[in-house]
Design a protein around this motif. Structure first.
Motif, PDB file in Angstrom:
ATOM      1  N   MET A  50      49.975 -79.054  10.680  1.00 50.99           N
ATOM      2  CA  MET A  50      49.393 -77.896  11.353  1.00 50.99           C
ATOM      3  C   MET A  50      47.904 -78.082  11.648  1.00 50.99           C
ATOM      4  O   MET A  50      47.404 -77.668  12.696  1.00 50.99           O
ATOM      5  CB  MET A  50      49.616 -76.628  10.521  1.00 50.99           C
ATOM      6  N   LYS A  51      47.174 -78.725  10.742  1.00 41.82           N
ATOM      7  CA  LYS A  51      45.758 -78.937  11.033  1.00 41.82           C
ATOM      8  C   LYS A  51      45.562 -80.002  12.105  1.00 41.82           C
ATOM      9  O   LYS A  51      44.509 -80.064  12.739  1.00 41.82           O
ATOM     10  CB  LYS A  51      44.968 -79.267   9.770  1.00 41.82           C
ATOM     11  N   ALA A  52      46.596 -80.843  12.329  1.00 42.77           N
ATOM     12  CA  ALA A  52      46.531 -81.805  13.430  1.00 42.77           C
ATOM     13  C   ALA A  52      46.842 -81.129  14.762  1.00 42.77           C
ATOM     14  O   ALA A  52      46.264 -81.472  15.797  1.00 42.77           O
ATOM     15  CB  ALA A  52      47.506 -82.951  13.189  1.00 42.77           C
ATOM     16  N   ILE A  53      47.733 -80.120  14.738  1.00 42.10           N
ATOM     17  CA  ILE A  53      48.063 -79.391  15.976  1.00 42.10           C
ATOM     18  C   ILE A  53      46.912 -78.489  16.395  1.00 42.10           C
ATOM     19  O   ILE A  53      46.604 -78.356  17.583  1.00 42.10           O
ATOM     20  CB  ILE A  53      49.353 -78.557  15.763  1.00 42.10           C
ATOM     21  N   ALA A 226      50.801 -84.738  17.730  1.00 45.14           N
ATOM     22  CA  ALA A 226      50.598 -84.118  16.413  1.00 45.14           C
ATOM     23  C   ALA A 226      51.908 -83.508  15.904  1.00 45.14           C
ATOM     24  O   ALA A 226      52.229 -83.608  14.713  1.00 45.14           O
ATOM     25  CB  ALA A 226      49.517 -83.044  16.507  1.00 45.14           C
ATOM     26  N   VAL A 227      52.679 -82.899  16.788  1.00 45.16           N
ATOM     27  CA  VAL A 227      53.963 -82.311  16.397  1.00 45.16           C
ATOM     28  C   VAL A 227      54.898 -83.381  15.828  1.00 45.16           C
ATOM     29  O   VAL A 227      55.625 -83.150  14.856  1.00 45.16           O
ATOM     30  CB  VAL A 227      54.621 -81.624  17.609  1.00 45.16           C
ATOM     31  N   GLN A 278      37.066 -70.996  13.423  1.00 45.85           N
ATOM     32  CA  GLN A 278      37.140 -72.455  13.471  1.00 45.85           C
ATOM     33  C   GLN A 278      37.896 -72.968  12.243  1.00 45.85           C
ATOM     34  O   GLN A 278      37.586 -72.594  11.119  1.00 45.85           O
ATOM     35  CB  GLN A 278      35.736 -73.069  13.503  1.00 45.85           C
ATOM     36  N   LEU A 279      38.897 -73.825  12.485  1.00 47.40           N
ATOM     37  CA  LEU A 279      39.661 -74.378  11.381  1.00 47.40           C
ATOM     38  C   LEU A 279      38.979 -75.603  10.769  1.00 47.40           C
ATOM     39  O   LEU A 279      39.267 -75.981   9.637  1.00 47.40           O
ATOM     40  CB  LEU A 279      41.071 -74.778  11.843  1.00 47.40           C
ATOM     41  N   ALA A 280      38.063 -76.198  11.507  1.00 48.31           N
ATOM     42  CA  ALA A 280      37.426 -77.448  11.080  1.00 48.31           C
ATOM     43  C   ALA A 280      36.927 -77.337   9.640  1.00 48.31           C
ATOM     44  O   ALA A 280      36.252 -76.386   9.271  1.00 48.31           O
ATOM     45  CB  ALA A 280      36.271 -77.788  12.008  1.00 48.31           C
ATOM     46  N   GLY A 281      37.315 -78.351   8.826  1.00 53.06           N
ATOM     47  CA  GLY A 281      36.890 -78.366   7.432  1.00 53.06           C
ATOM     48  C   GLY A 281      37.833 -77.635   6.495  1.00 53.06           C
ATOM     49  O   GLY A 281      37.664 -77.690   5.278  1.00 53.06           O
ATOM     50  N   LYS A 366      39.290 -91.151   5.918  1.00 57.36           N
ATOM     51  CA  LYS A 366      39.762 -89.765   5.808  1.00 57.36           C
ATOM     52  C   LYS A 366      41.131 -89.607   6.455  1.00 57.36           C
ATOM     53  O   LYS A 366      41.473 -90.309   7.403  1.00 57.36           O
ATOM     54  CB  LYS A 366      38.773 -88.801   6.480  1.00 57.36           C
ATOM     55  N   SER A 367      41.880 -88.610   5.966  1.00 59.63           N
ATOM     56  CA  SER A 367      43.227 -88.381   6.488  1.00 59.63           C
ATOM     57  C   SER A 367      43.204 -87.954   7.945  1.00 59.63           C
ATOM     58  O   SER A 367      44.110 -88.295   8.715  1.00 59.63           O
ATOM     59  CB  SER A 367      43.955 -87.323   5.647  1.00 59.63           C
ATOM     60  N   GLU A 368      42.179 -87.189   8.353  1.00 65.89           N
ATOM     61  CA  GLU A 368      42.138 -86.733   9.744  1.00 65.89           C
ATOM     62  C   GLU A 368      41.987 -87.920  10.697  1.00 65.89           C
ATOM     63  O   GLU A 368      42.472 -87.870  11.841  1.00 65.89           O
ATOM     64  CB  GLU A 368      40.999 -85.738   9.948  1.00 65.89           C
TER      65      GLU A 368
END
Length: 673
Positions: A50-53, A226-227, A278-281, A366-368
């Motif tokens: 979800m954080k990738a989408i 991402a999905v 913002q979802l970042a972080g 990092k994973s991202e």
């Protein structure tokens, strides 16, 4: 020969028992082992999907569309294609792209290319699975300890995981199964708590939201990359079929899919409640957790992430073992840690995967960053599986229109995923592509070299040499080489023998023995065949033993040969008592000596360019792997490895001019002057 455990050798005397395989029988223990082995990759995808989408600003349409895409991907791709359909394409209980290839390879030489591409891509992308899973979990600690360095912790966990592999997947599965049960239960609980706060998120079950995201949202199509992360473990699920059985996988998948979807919808509910932020972080997975549960949740997630690596690791071991039997991979050492069928450990692959995983962690950090590289190669594997599966469906007499529909539907789905994943190439996707190309190169070289060597091996009728063998055996003017002399032969016909073996017996060094044995090993397309036959070539002087072993059977030829000899002695078919006079009186068993003929590339060659490259690459790789006697499981104290030259094409035009050894008068005057 060395003495081996009688229990381990019973299977050669009882082929029916050895050929038994997993069925669809469902057991509680089997379901638990499946949870511990099969679902690591798919099961930990909520940590990062979800954080990738939604990497930046939270938008409700993006969230609804993303969750809808995840739901239908897990339904169409994982459930329908893999769990319901592909698991039926089992080879006596074994799964994976190479098992599928073994079922259909006689339907076209081009299918070997499909299998090589798919297998190499799966192994390449599998190198990223442990780093991304473990990193995603450990990074959750930074919500509590912002300055915590995660890279050393991730590397330490990965090293520990790979050290566990030598104990076998049964032990790993029994230990990890209960943990994964807790993990999936936690996913479901967190998901339900999120959904209760915003139940409207369940509208995302409607495929319209997925369609709207892909078609109406600018840039929405590219989010498929991402999905796709939610289903990357489907191919490993198929590869691990032999470890658990399809019945256990199907039952456990109902539970696993339910828990996954509840968590995805729960994360979506939290994100919709925070739209415009913002979802970042932040990771919506950890945001679902109450603060008092955070450290416990991170600990459970870390354990689950460690287990996530298991599916691809065991899948890679299975792929390598099957590729070896299909002549697509160097004959490296295989270990079988337990007596349970399907349990194996490949030390060389374990080391390569470990080094690759450490390299990935150090490179991406990092994973991202790993998310940007993950999934590209595995889409290629899924497309190759679709091609092989379509051939298998036709072989099963499925109507052609249905097969075409299957190819169009899944070719379209997976083709879309592949195109969307291509944007990952410059952001790290090139790493898995590069690894895949290297692995494809190794597989191509090994398979092509196998066919070149087979083409150039000269076979002769063994009947023409039996009289000579009898006379050599009785010729006391030649020192006896061994009481029993055993040659490993590649001749498929029982009436033939390699010319190089005849050369070794009569010319390289005359090898006098009382009894000559010629042992041939056939690898069958079934995984666990264990059969043998014996042919008497010359009474009391020469015999041929033909083993038929499945492509998943460990080649303990020394052990199997011993069992055959014991059976023949009991049946009074052969007398193996030493024929040295002093030893014969004491009824001492004669000595056995194995001869393995190993080829090297002769300098007397004039190759075509492609074959020259292939064979030079083949012999370069060969120097890094164990010799064939170790692969066949022969006792090294009684084995002689002889080198024989491989001549692809002798040099035809050698421009040599003969000159006189006596100098001419002109030459004498020139030297004096």
């Amino acid at each position: 020969m060395t003495a081996e455990s009688t229990a381990n050798s019973e299977s050669i005397a009882n082929p029916a028992h050895a050929a038994s395989h997993h069925t669809s029988r469902i057991t509680t223990a089997g379901v638990l082992v499946a949870l511990g082995i099969i679902y690591g990759d798919i099961g930990t995808s909520p940590l990062y999907v979800m954080k990738a989408i939604v990497p930046g600003l939270i938008d409700a349409n993006l969230v609804y569309g993303g969750i809808s895409c995840v739901f239908w991907t897990l339904t169409l791709q994982t459930t329908l294609k893999y769990v319901l359909l592909t698991l039926n394409a089992d080879n006596n209980g074994e799964g994976g792209i190479f098992s599928l290839f073994a079922l259909v390879r006689r339907r076209g030489a081009w299918l070997s290319v499909v299998a090589i591409i798919g297998g190499a891509a799966l192994m390449a992308d599998g190198v990223i699975t442990p780093p991304i899973s473990v990193s995603s979990a450990i990074e959750g600690l930074q919500a509590v300890y912002p300055t915590l360095p995660t890279v050393p912790i991730v590397i330490g966990i990965i090293v520990g995981l790979f050290l566990l592999q030598s104990f076998g997947t049964q032990m790993v599965g029994k230990a990890f199964g209960p943990i994964m049960l807790v993990w999936f239960s936690m996913l479901a609980g967190l998901g339900v708590s999120g959904i209760l706060q915003h139940p409207e998120v369940l509208q995302a079950l409607n495929p319209y939201y997925a369609y709207s995201l892909l078609v109406n949202t600018p840039g929405g199509f590219w989010l498929l990359g991402a999905v796709f992360l939610c289903t990357t473990g489907a191919e490993a699920l198929y590869s691990d079929l032999g470890h658990c059985g399809k019945g256990n996988i199907r039952i456990s998948w109902v539970f696993v899919k339910t828990c996954l979807l509840l968590n995805y919808f729960g994360q979506g509910a939290w994100m919709v409640a925070h739209q415009g932020e913002q979802l970042a972080g932040r990771n919506p997975f950890y945001a679902l957790m109450p603060s008092w549960f955070l450290l416990t949740g991170i600990a459970i997630a870390t354990l689950a992430a460690i287990i996530a690596s298991q599916a691809l690791i065991t899948g890679s071991f299975t792929l390598v073992a099957e590729a070896i039997r299909l002549n697509m991979w160097p004959k490296v050492k295989l270990n079988y840690p337990t007596d349970v069928k399907g349990q194996l450990f490949v030390p060389s692959m374990n080391r390569l995967l470990l080094l690759g995983c450490i390299g990935i962690v150090l490179y991406f950090r990092k994973s991202e960053n790993m998310e940007a590289a993950y999934g590209l190669a595995i889409t290629v594997t899924m497309m190759m599986t679709t091609l092989l599966l379509s051939v298998w469906l036709r072989a099963r007499k499925v109507p052609l229109p249905l097969v075409i529909l299957f190819v169009l539907v899944y070719g379209g789905i997976e083709g879309s995923f592949l195109v969307a994943n291509l944007i990952k190439f410059p952001h790290g996707g090139w790493v898995s592509v590069a690894l895949g190309l290297v692995l494809m190169g190794v597989m191509y070289v090994w398979l092509r070299a196998y066919y070149i060597k087979r083409r150039l091996t000269e076979f002769v009728p063994i009947k023409s040499y039996l009289d000579g063998i009898k006379m050599l055996s009785a010729d006391e003017s030649i020192p006896k080489y061994a009481t029993h002399l055993v040659f490993m032969s590649s001749a498929e016909r029982g009436t033939e023998i390699e010319q190089k073996i005849i050369y070794s017996i009569f010319q390289k060094r005359p090898k006098r023995a009382d009894i000559y044995w010629f042992v041939h090993v056939d690898t069958t397309d079934q995984p666990y065949t264990m059969e043998y036959s014996v042919k008497e070539l010359a009474p009391d002087d020469a015999y041929r033993i033909n083993f038929r072993l499945g492509f998943r059977v460990e080649q303990k030829i020394n052990l199997y040969f011993r069992k055959v000899i014991e059976e023949m002695v009991r049946n009074k078919e052969v007398d193996i008592t030493s024929r040295y006079e002093s030893l014969s009186k004491q009824h001492v068993t004669g000595d056995f000596r194995f001869i393995v003929l190993e080829r090297y590339l002769s300098v007397e060659n004039d190759f075509p360019f492609v074959e020259k490259l292939v064979m030079q690459s083949y012999f370069y790789l060969k120097q890094f792997i164990a010799s064939e006697d170790k692969y066949f499981g022969l006792d090294t104290s009684s084995v002689k490895v002889e080198k024989v030259p491989l001549v692809l094409a002798p040099v035809q035009n050698v421009l040599l001019t003969r000159i006189s050894a006596t100098p001419t008068a002109a030459q004498v005057r020139q030297e004096i002057g």
